[in-house]
Write a protein that holds these residues in place. Structure first.
Motif, PDB file in Angstrom:
ATOM      1  N   CYS A 214      -3.354  -1.643  -1.013  1.00 17.47           N
ATOM      2  CA  CYS A 214      -4.098  -2.731  -0.354  1.00 17.47           C
ATOM      3  C   CYS A 214      -5.250  -2.159   0.469  1.00 17.47           C
ATOM      4  CB  CYS A 214      -3.158  -3.565   0.490  1.00 17.47           C
ATOM      5  SG  CYS A 214      -1.840  -4.288  -0.511  1.00 17.47           S
TER       6      CYS A 214
ATOM      7  N   ALA B 153       0.542  -7.150   2.103  1.00 15.92           N
ATOM      8  CA  ALA B 153      -0.845  -7.551   1.898  1.00 15.92           C
ATOM      9  C   ALA B 153      -1.224  -7.708   0.433  1.00 15.92           C
ATOM     10  CB  ALA B 153      -1.774  -6.533   2.570  1.00 15.92           C
TER      11      ALA B 153
ATOM     12  N   CYS C  71      -1.907   3.677   0.096  1.00 13.82           N
ATOM     13  CA  CYS C  71      -1.760   2.223   0.147  1.00 13.82           C
ATOM     14  C   CYS C  71      -2.734   1.541  -0.817  1.00 13.82           C
ATOM     15  CB  CYS C  71      -2.012   1.759   1.584  1.00 13.82           C
ATOM     16  SG  CYS C  71      -2.000  -0.012   1.780  1.00 13.82           S
TER      17      CYS C  71
HETATM   18 FE1  FES Z   1       0.040  -3.185   0.129  1.00 15.86          FE
HETATM   19 FE2  FES Z   1       0.086  -0.817   1.436  1.00 15.86          FE
HETATM   20  S1  FES Z   1       0.035  -2.841   2.278  1.00 15.86           S
HETATM   21  S2  FES Z   1       0.361  -1.185  -0.693  1.00 15.86           S
END
Ligand code: FES
Ligand code: SF4
Length: 367
Positions: free
Chosen positions: A316, A262, A314
């Motif tokens: 993201c 992501a 995470c």
């Molecule tokens: Fe990007 Fe977790 S999905 S760091």
């Protein structure tokens, strides 16, 4: 853990060959703006990427998407990887995995197939997948077995199917699966968009955990069951991807290389395999250096005894929830932003009688 001068080599490369897909799953983690990913790497590009990955030390190649079977050159890419000694794993909806295609991939040296299932029966499965697909998936899973591949089933769990986890496990047993991954939804891409309809209640999770524990006991030695608890109900976050730029790298259809699925969302300089070698990208690019190790951490992670265990969670998820990728993952109960997760969990546990299977899902478009 400070960042080493030269990072250890990655274990795995996740090659997202295309974001085109015959399914339209509401929990899809692909980017919302799929149109921006139409200029796909060609066969020679992917063969070069795979070769550079092997030279870098990668051992496992996961071929994913979208639906990787939509790439007519899939067997060519598998053959290159296999010739380099990489372990190759196809992650597929199984639509398009007919006997001819399966034999072609088998001959190319494909080692393993992971088939996604959305539920244990066609009506719900097809509704979640956004297209009639259940019967073809079951047929393809049987083909995988017939060709002697190990069969892993991958079922993303959420509010709309988690109550059927017992029947999902029975279906897996019936198919003779060697392994099943029951992973609760991660809220990126379309899943983020559909979070209200997907986040299960505490009661649903408790019941699923009892069922999974009993099945693990009963099926020990016969079928491996991996159950991934949902982040939102955890006390601490998971070290996403085993740490930023620590074990895995992802290359998306247009050639951008990232530490996770992501990271396109994050305001970081892009690193593209069309512009630089995979080794440079892994070892030196700003994208991969941004959150490697622990030096980047703010408090409370910086002074926390778990900083080398979960690596701050995470990036993201932190960005999606707070708009700032450097903040502690709000899943952590020590995060100053934890209330953002708590309020989503509260909403999922408010009285929503009758909504468990009827909340509308926004399907990602077919591409
Ligand atoms: Fe990007 Fe977790 S999905 S760091
Ligand atoms: Fe992990 Fe940071 Fe939470 Fe500590 S404060 S447990 S390092 S996320």
């Amino acid at each position: 853990m400070t960042e080493p001068a030269v990072p250890e080599p990655p274990m795995g490369l996740l090659a997202e060959l295309t974001y085109r897909c015959p399914l339209a799953c509401a929990y899809c983690s692909n980017p919302i703006e799929i149109a921006a990913y139409r200029d796909e790497l060609d066969t020679a590009d992917w063969q070069r990427v795979v070769t550079e990955a092997a030279e870098l030390g990668v051992l496992q190649l996961h071929l994913s998407g979208g639906e990787p079977l939509l790439r007519r050159d899939l067997a060519d890419i598998v053959a290159t990887a296999s010739g380099l000694g990489l372990y190759t794993n196809l992650v597929t909806s199984a639509l398009g995995l007919n006997e001819k295609r399966a034999a072609e991939l088998h001959d190319a040296g494909l080692d393993h197939v992971q088939v996604s299932l959305q539920a244990d029966e066609p009506t719900l499965s097809d509704r979640i997948a956004g297209t009639p697909s259940f019967e073809r998936k079951i047929a393809a899973a049987r083909t995988v077995r017939d060709l002697g591949w190990p069969l892993t089933l991958n079922v993303v769990l959420h509010r709309q199917n988690i109550d059927r986890v017992d029947r999902v496990l029975a279906a897996a047993e019936d198919l003779g699966a060697d392994r099943i991954e029951l992973a609760n939804t991660q809220y990126y891409g379309w899943a983020w968009h559909n979070r209200t309809a997907l986040l299960p209640s505490r009661e649903q999770l408790a019941q699923a955990e009892v069922t999974v524990r009993a099945a693990k006991e009963r099926l020990r030695g016969q079928m491996e069951i991996i159950y991934v608890v949902p982040d939102y109900y955890a006390t601490y976050p998971k070290p996403c991807m085993g740490g930023w730029g620590a074990r895995q790298l992802v290359v998306v259809p247009t050639g951008d290389a990232m530490p996770c699925l992501a990271a396109h969302e994050l305001p970081l300089p892009r690193a593209n395999v069309r512009d630089g070698s995979l080794r440079w990208i892994w070892e030196d690019s700003p994208m991969f250096s941004a959150f490697r190790g622990t030096d980047w951490m703010p408090d409370p992670c910086r002074s926390c005894e778990r900083r080398d265990v979960d690596l701050g969670g995470c990036r993201c998820q932190a960005f999606a929830l707070t708009g700032d990728a450097t903040r502690t993952d709000p899943v952590c109960h020590l995060s100053p932003d934890h209330h953002l997760v708590e309020s989503a969990v509260e909403a999922a546990n408010a009285d929503r009688a009758g909504e468990t299977v009827s909340l509308p899902l926004v399907a990602r478009p077919h591409a």
